[in-house]
Design a protein around this motif. Sequence first.
Motif, PDB file in Angstrom:
ATOM      1  N   ASP A  13     -39.649  82.512  21.842  1.00 25.49           N
ATOM      2  CA  ASP A  13     -39.198  83.857  22.203  1.00 25.49           C
ATOM      3  C   ASP A  13     -37.702  83.937  22.477  1.00 25.49           C
ATOM      4  O   ASP A  13     -37.126  85.013  22.443  1.00 25.49           O
ATOM      5  N   SER A  56     -32.924  87.547  20.348  1.00 24.62           N
ATOM      6  CA  SER A  56     -34.228  86.880  20.391  1.00 24.62           C
ATOM      7  C   SER A  56     -35.326  87.934  20.525  1.00 24.62           C
ATOM      8  O   SER A  56     -35.054  89.103  20.836  1.00 24.62           O
ATOM      9  N   ARG A  57     -36.561  87.510  20.327  1.00 21.10           N
ATOM     10  CA  ARG A  57     -37.696  88.434  20.524  1.00 21.10           C
ATOM     11  C   ARG A  57     -37.764  88.899  21.972  1.00 21.10           C
ATOM     12  O   ARG A  57     -38.089  90.063  22.243  1.00 21.10           O
ATOM     13  N   TYR A  58     -37.483  88.009  22.899  1.00 25.22           N
ATOM     14  CA  TYR A  58     -37.479  88.389  24.311  1.00 25.22           C
ATOM     15  C   TYR A  58     -36.455  89.503  24.555  1.00 25.22           C
ATOM     16  O   TYR A  58     -36.749  90.503  25.216  1.00 25.22           O
TER      17      TYR A  58
END
Length: 112
Positions: A13, A56-58
């Motif tokens: 993530d 990032s995905r986070y």
Amino acid sequence: MTADDSFGRLDDDDYPAYTMGRAAEMLGTTQGFLRAIGAAHLITPLRSPGGHRRYSRYQLRIAARARELVDHGTPIEAACRIIILEDQLEEAQRVNAEIRRAAESANPPTAA
């Protein structure tokens, strides 16, 4: 980095896999919005060797939450502050729960 190393990061993530343009497209927003939440210190994208922002995905999940608040009329600075405070509250609750568990295990209740 080998190809095997790269594939291992697909589930990470925190891996900065998305360019600013792709991130904005995924969120249905503008690159200016991403710059604004960066300026408000909500997220800090990493930079590629060429200096381009990478997300990032986070970070995209946080940006999506900010967009949701802004779409409901919250000013961007306030939306960023709300998210930061929500995150701080969640962390404080997690720490309190850990302290409570540690105290309970150190002093188990006695039967009356």
